[in-house]
Design an enzyme around this catalytic site. Structure first.
Site, PDB file in Angstrom:
ATOM      1  N   GLU A   1      -0.090   0.196  -2.811  1.00 46.08           N
ATOM      2  CA  GLU A   1      -0.666   1.363  -3.474  1.00 46.08           C
ATOM      3  C   GLU A   1      -1.513   2.081  -2.422  1.00 46.08           C
ATOM      4  OE1 GLU A   1      -3.037   0.440  -6.910  1.00 46.08           O
ATOM      5  OE2 GLU A   1      -3.562   2.553  -7.211  1.00 46.08           O
TER       6      GLU A   1
ATOM      7  N   ARG B   1      -1.595 -15.655  -3.245  1.00 50.66           N
ATOM      8  CA  ARG B   1      -2.145 -14.608  -2.399  1.00 50.66           C
ATOM      9  C   ARG B   1      -2.960 -15.273  -1.306  1.00 50.66           C
ATOM     10  NH1 ARG B   1      -4.347 -10.417  -4.872  1.00 50.66           N
ATOM     11  NH2 ARG B   1      -5.947  -9.898  -3.385  1.00 50.66           N
TER      12      ARG B   1
ATOM     13  N   LYS C   1      -9.347  -4.250  -2.059  1.00 50.08           N
ATOM     14  CA  LYS C   1      -9.468  -2.877  -1.569  1.00 50.08           C
ATOM     15  C   LYS C   1     -10.644  -2.160  -2.202  1.00 50.08           C
ATOM     16  CE  LYS C   1      -5.062  -1.886  -2.027  1.00 50.08           C
ATOM     17  NZ  LYS C   1      -3.833  -1.127  -2.150  1.00 50.08           N
TER      18      LYS C   1
END
Ligand code: ATP
Ligand code: MG
Length: 563
Positions: free
Chosen positions: A40, A266, A276
């Site tokens: 994204e 992850r 982020k």
């Protein structure tokens, strides 16, 4: 994850994702493997993304398939062109190439809209007029089922009319959403009539003002995968609970292919934040100098710090791909960086905290060239001349007036080797009025040129140096962990765990003159100090170096100290 667990993961040579792909290919369930990396564009890529990039591009390479770069640009409120450009630059820098396969979820807005109407016509989606608060309140909890919306039983014709008017811009942000009609009592909250489209009167970086309704991640992702013919949609464990929705949508839409989603752990790295949202805060609130601040775990920050892309790929290889989340030791990352730089970085001499050393019996005004070795383990890397003279700088910590027993460097009356040059003996310590040591007066033995005594006498210490007359002045930036605790924010407030001393600037360092040379952007090892890279703040007459990493593992020690 410890170093031992990491070593086991790598030794296994394969992982469950690669096993699944190999089995699918062998059984003919897919003709070739097609993966995608779907960032994204709402921030810069970090080392966690590197894990996903290496996995997606890596398996495509290994199995002779292809990997797409797809921007998941469904939320124009937070997305910017700067991030899009940075992401492309960083994926390339990491060593991967999507070829012609650059896509955007926004490329599919038309198709996604048509599929939303398809669901409405099939009675599988409805327009909900509840406020966001009402929707939240009726969603239920993990233990309680949700309640049906009062708008749930609208006819397909009414839904279609309302949805088209949403698209035409008739309603303000938040007034209505399109929801899937699945099951408000589902044990999986993601299946409780998830939102598919929301109203957002915002210009999109790519589609401009064409749309004022945007699909959610869940509605865009699987369908984008299907449009592109993705075979294996690899993501992190948080998306495991979304998989039933991913499958439900693909099962109820006339999609051109049937991708499958697989989840793996992850990357969580100790002393590091990989969110982020939080990294954006660090930048916006000025806790760091920017997304490429060398303390940041972003690829741009690591690059500026001097970490080579091979080191990041090697780190990802060493941690492997697992089904369960874990916290990875920083030491695993650092050893991958050291191992890579040790092979790549030529040796140079720099003095970070200089102390003047004057050789009394070396003629004033004279200088000579000493031959220094570039790579001790690789004779092919050659040598270089380094100027030597009567006045030198040595590292302040290489001299102690009253040395402890195991200190083998310079002390009053003691003889040491100046790397590649001569033996020197300290004769006198010069102090200023405040009692600070300002210089050492020494003598050298001309017969020891090259660093060995013809009479066979030995010295215990070898120290590095830079000729004062030829030294280049440099600013050196030393980086320390950005956070003081292994899991920053474990007690709630991430900012409280910020290390106030994460940047240390040494203004008065000196480096050997060859470092002004042309190709000096490559990483170097400053002997006995660590690996360094020239910072882009350097310019004509100004040298700035970042310490990429020290020579030894300081983490084991810090942790033993109860950090
Ligand atoms: P953040 O939570 O920091 O916003 P994100 O997952 O929302 O990150 P995306 O841009 O959506 O960021 O991520 C793109 C891809 O990178 C996704 O497939 C995601 O699963 C993967 N990814 C993100 N963070 C990590 C991580 N720490 N470890 C492994 N993969 C990650
Ligand atoms: Mg995401």
């Amino acid at each position: 994850m410890s170093a031992v667990e990491a070593a086991e993961a790598v030794e296994a040579g394969h992982d469950f994702i690669r096993d699944i792909i190999a089995a699918d290919l062998a059984a003919g369930r897919c003709a070739e493997v097609v993966t995608r990396f779907p960032p994204e564009p709402n921030g810069y890529l970090h080392i966690g993304h590197a894990k996903a990039i290496c996995l997606n591009f890596g398996v495509a390479q290994e199995f002779g398939g292809r990997c797409h770069l797809r921007f998941d640009d469904t939320n124009p409120a937070k997305e910017e062109q700067e991030y899009i450009d940075a992401i492309e630059r960083d994926v390339r820098w990491l060593g991967f190439d999507w070829g012609p396969h650059l896509y955007h979820a926004s490329d599919y807005f038309g198709q996604l809209y048509a599929w939303a109407e398809h669901l409405i016509e099939a009675g599988l989606a409805y327009v909900d007029d509840q406020s966001p608060e009402e929707m939240r309140a009726s969603r239920g909890t993990l233990t309680e089922p949700g309640r049906n919306s009062p708008y749930r039983d609208r006819s397909p014709a009414e839904n279609l009319d309302l949805f088209r008017r949403m698209r035409e811009g008739e309603f303000p942000n938040g007034a209505r959403v399109l929801r899937a009609n699945i099951d408000m009592a589902s044990g999986n909250i993601n299946l409780r009539d998830p939102t598919l489209y929301r109203i957002l009167h915002v210009e999109h970086p790519r589609t401009g003002g064409a749309w004022c309704i945007y699909p959610t991640y869940d509605f865009a992702h699987g369908q984008s995968d299907a449009i592109e013919g993705i075979t294996h949609s690899l993501c992190t464990l948080e998306f495991e609970d979304h998989r039933p929705l991913y499958d439900w949508l693909l099962d109820h839409l006339p999609v051109p292919s049937r991708p499958r989603q697989y989840e793996s752990a992850r990357l969580n790295l100790a002393y590091t934040v990989l969110s982020k949202r939080f990294l954006t805060r660090l930048v916006q609130e000025g806790h760091v100098s920017g997304w490429d601040d060398p303390r940041m775990p972003t690829l741009a920050g690591l690059r500026r710090r001097g970490v080579p892309p091979e080191a990041i790929r090697e780190f990802v290889r060493r941690i492997g791909v697992a089904r369960a989340n874990s916290l990875v030791d920083v030491a695993i990352f650092e050893s991958a960086v050291r191992d890579t730089l040790n092979r790549a970085a030529p040796r140079r001499m720099a003095v970070l905290r200089p102390l003047k050393l004057v050789i009394e019996n070396y003629p004033a005004g004279r200088s000579e060239e000493i031959t220094a070795v570039n790579m001790p383990d690789d004779p092919g890397a050659g040598t270089r001349p380094v100027p030597f003279g009567r006045e030198l700088y040595i590292e302040r910590e290489d001299f102690v007036e009253d040395p402890p027993r195991n200190f083998h460097r310079l002390a009053p009356g003691r003889e040491v080797r100046l790397r590649y040059a001569y033996f020197v003996t300290c004769r006198e310590v010069v102090k200023d009025a405040a009692g600070e040591i300002v210089a050492l007066r020494c003598t050298y033995d001309p017969a020891t040129k090259g660093g060995n005594a013809p009479d066979g006498r030995k010295v215990r210490g070898t120290i590095h140096w830079v000729s004062a007359a030829h030294a280049l002045h440099a600013e050196i930036r030393l980086y320390h962990p950005l956070f003081t605790r292994p899991v920053p924010g474990a007690d709630g407030d991430l900012m409280a765990d910020l290390n106030p001393n994460s940047l240390e600037v040494l203004e008065g360092a000196v480096v050997e003159p060859g470092l002004a040379g042309s190709n000096s952007d490559a990483p170097v090892q400053f002997e006995r100090q660590g690996y360094f890279a020239r910072d882009p703040d350097s310019g004509p007459g100004r040298l700035v170096f970042n310490r990429t990493i020290g020579l030894r593992d300081t983490w084991a020690k810090a942790q033993a100290g109860g950090n």
